[in-house]
Design an enzyme around this catalytic site. Structure first.
Site, PDB file in Angstrom:
ATOM      1  N   ARG A 236       0.851  -1.189   0.000  1.00  0.00           N
ATOM      2  CA  ARG A 236       0.000   0.000   0.000  1.00  0.00           C
ATOM      3  C   ARG A 236       0.892   1.246   0.000  1.00  0.00           C
ATOM      4  NH1 ARG A 236      -2.408  -3.791   3.367  1.00  0.00           N
ATOM      5  NH2 ARG A 236      -4.512  -4.409   2.702  1.00  0.00           N
ATOM      6  N   LYS A 261      -3.744  -1.526   7.269  1.00  0.00           N
ATOM      7  CA  LYS A 261      -5.197  -1.739   7.241  1.00  0.00           C
ATOM      8  C   LYS A 261      -5.674  -2.661   8.356  1.00  0.00           C
ATOM      9  CE  LYS A 261      -8.933  -2.464   3.930  1.00  0.00           C
ATOM     10  NZ  LYS A 261      -9.274  -2.711   2.522  1.00  0.00           N
ATOM     11  N   HIS A 324      -1.962   3.137  -5.773  1.00  0.00           N
ATOM     12  CA  HIS A 324      -2.520   1.884  -5.250  1.00  0.00           C
ATOM     13  C   HIS A 324      -2.649   0.825  -6.356  1.00  0.00           C
ATOM     14  CE1 HIS A 324      -4.366   0.441  -1.494  1.00  0.00           C
ATOM     15  NE2 HIS A 324      -5.038  -0.387  -2.257  1.00  0.00           N
ATOM     16  N   ARG A 327      -0.894  -2.851  -6.906  1.00  0.00           N
ATOM     17  CA  ARG A 327      -1.390  -4.049  -6.238  1.00  0.00           C
ATOM     18  C   ARG A 327      -2.271  -4.855  -7.190  1.00  0.00           C
ATOM     19  NH1 ARG A 327      -0.891  -4.262  -0.891  1.00  0.00           N
ATOM     20  NH2 ARG A 327      -2.971  -5.073  -0.400  1.00  0.00           N
ATOM     21  N   HIS A 351      -3.547  -9.658   2.599  1.00  0.00           N
ATOM     22  CA  HIS A 351      -4.937 -10.033   2.850  1.00  0.00           C
ATOM     23  C   HIS A 351      -4.983 -11.270   3.737  1.00  0.00           C
ATOM     24  CE1 HIS A 351      -6.014  -7.986  -1.223  1.00  0.00           C
ATOM     25  NE2 HIS A 351      -5.775  -7.110  -0.259  1.00  0.00           N
ATOM     26  N   TYR A 361      -3.353 -17.954   7.923  1.00  0.00           N
ATOM     27  CA  TYR A 361      -1.907 -18.142   7.844  1.00  0.00           C
ATOM     28  C   TYR A 361      -1.212 -17.005   8.589  1.00  0.00           C
ATOM     29  CZ  TYR A 361      -2.499 -21.563   4.047  1.00  0.00           C
ATOM     30  OH  TYR A 361      -2.830 -22.646   3.300  1.00  0.00           O
TER      31      TYR A 361
END
Length: 389
Positions: A236, A261, A324, A327, A351, A361
């Site tokens: 980001r 985030k 951005h 990504r 994510h 994970y």
């Protein structure tokens, strides 16, 4: 004899608390520590009660008498001032605004600061001015829909949907804490206009990616270094700007930081190309905490506009690429062109990815596979940049 302002000001503390009567049960209690408190002694249905009216001088003689008179009127109407006060206090903590503040306070520690700020702004701008002072139990679906229609009227369709989601969470919280009996937001999404999809500009044609990389490669200075390293890392933009030297492990070729985030620790393997850029920068900015410091002050990171302004200055338009956008470029090309597994890409993007048993994970899972992916990706970008049609 009724009290006067002079008598109250001149009242001195004694070894024990004492009372200075005014009239009709109103009196001032002077305590040994010097504090002066207004009290009201009254009888209701044969029982004596006492209520505190506030502290002098915050509540003056005139204000105390006004409060006292209002309470005597309640008694004349057959209402106990103590019960009236309790009902008012209960109502004040059961307003939409009070419940919203409590909900925000409880949940904000789990959110990134940017998300908390966005929630705060939506509440303050779109919801609290119209719902804040209303008892939450009294709010109806038409009340909420009226506010959402107001938001839609200015073309902010996505904001309307997000505000509906915030409202629903607040009502769920109010139900759980016994402040309301139902969620009036249920089903209102069907009454809203569909949100217009907004896609962040991101090139996915390899030739176009190569052209943009060539433009970026020629940009000088610290901002140029940020522009060059960003496609390799596809993090980001805010995370890149706030990259710290303390988080870079040159020996392990890793950047360890906290995702903006989700506030979750994250590891980004550094390709040889990314390491090369960082080594070039270290003699220039290594004396500061920031890899990419502000041009105005070494004590803060680069401006959020610096890379964007640089891209526009070299001819990369808004409809071609936003910061951005790397990504989305990486997500598409890593899977469709280079053939990497989606779960590796998503994990590297920061994510939440879960294993077959539904467990998320952690940051070290598949680290070696992601290291290989990042090296392959960097080499692929270099090949696109060097490919002249």
């Amino acid at each position: 004899m009724a009290l006067t302002d002079v008598a109250i000001r001149n009242a001195k503390p004694k070894d024990k608390s004492y009372q200075m009567p005014d009239r009709d049960g109103l009196y001032l209690e002077v305590r040994p520590n010097g504090s002066k408190l207004w009290r009201f002694r009254y009888r209701f249905r044969g029982r004596e009660h006492r209520l505190g009216l506030g502290k002098y001088p915050y509540i003056g003689l005139k204000e105390a008498r006004e409060i006292h008179l209002a309470m005597r009127r309640q008694i004349a109407l057959g209402r106990d001032p103590k019960l009236v006060r309790e009902a008012e206090r209960k109502a004040s903590v059961n307003t939409f605004g009070a419940v919203a503040e409590e909900w925000l306070k409880i949940h904000q520690h789990k959110w990134a600061p940017s998300h908390t700020k966005a929630i705060r702004q939506r509440l303050d701008k779109n919801l609290l001015p119209w719902l804040g002072s209303r008892p939450i139990e009294d709010i109806t679906p038409p009340d909420i829909l009226e506010i959402l229609r107001r938001i839609e009227a200015r073309g902010a369709y996505e904001t309307a949907r997000r505000c509906l989601g915030i409202c629903s969470q607040i009502f769920d919280f109010a139900q759980a804490t016994g402040r309301c009996s139902r969620d009036p937001c249920h089903g209102l999404n069907k009454a809203l206009a569909p949100a217009k999809p907004q896609h962040m500009a991101a090139p996915t044609d390899p030739a176009e990616v190569g052209r943009i990389l060539r433009l970026i490669h020629a940009y000088p200075g610290v901002v140029g270094a940020a522009l060059r390293i960003h496609p390799y890392l596809f993090c980001r933009p805010g995370e890149l700007r706030q990259m710290r030297w303390a988080d870079i492990d040159f020996d392990a070729a890793e950047w360890r930081f906290t995702l903006s985030k989700t506030s979750v620790p994250h590891i980004t393997p550094l390709s040889r190309q990314a390491l090369s850029i960082l080594k070039e920068l270290r003699p220039i900015t290594g004396h500061t905490p920031w890899v990419f410091p502000s041009t105005r002050s070494d004590s803060r990171p680069m401006s959020s506009m610096a890379m964007l302004v640089a891209m526009r200055s070299i001819g990369i338009q808004k409809n071609e690429l936003v910061s951005h956008g790397w990504r989305a470029t990486a997500r598409t090309l890593l899977e469709e062109v280079l053939g990497f597994a989606p779960h590796l890409i998503e994990q590297q993007l920061g994510h939440t990815v879960r294993d077959p048993l539904g467990r998320a994970y952690n940051r070290t899972t598949h680290l070696e596979a992601r290291r290989t992916m990042m090296e392959t990706w960097a080499d692929y970008l270099d090949s696109l940049r060097d490919q002249i049609n």
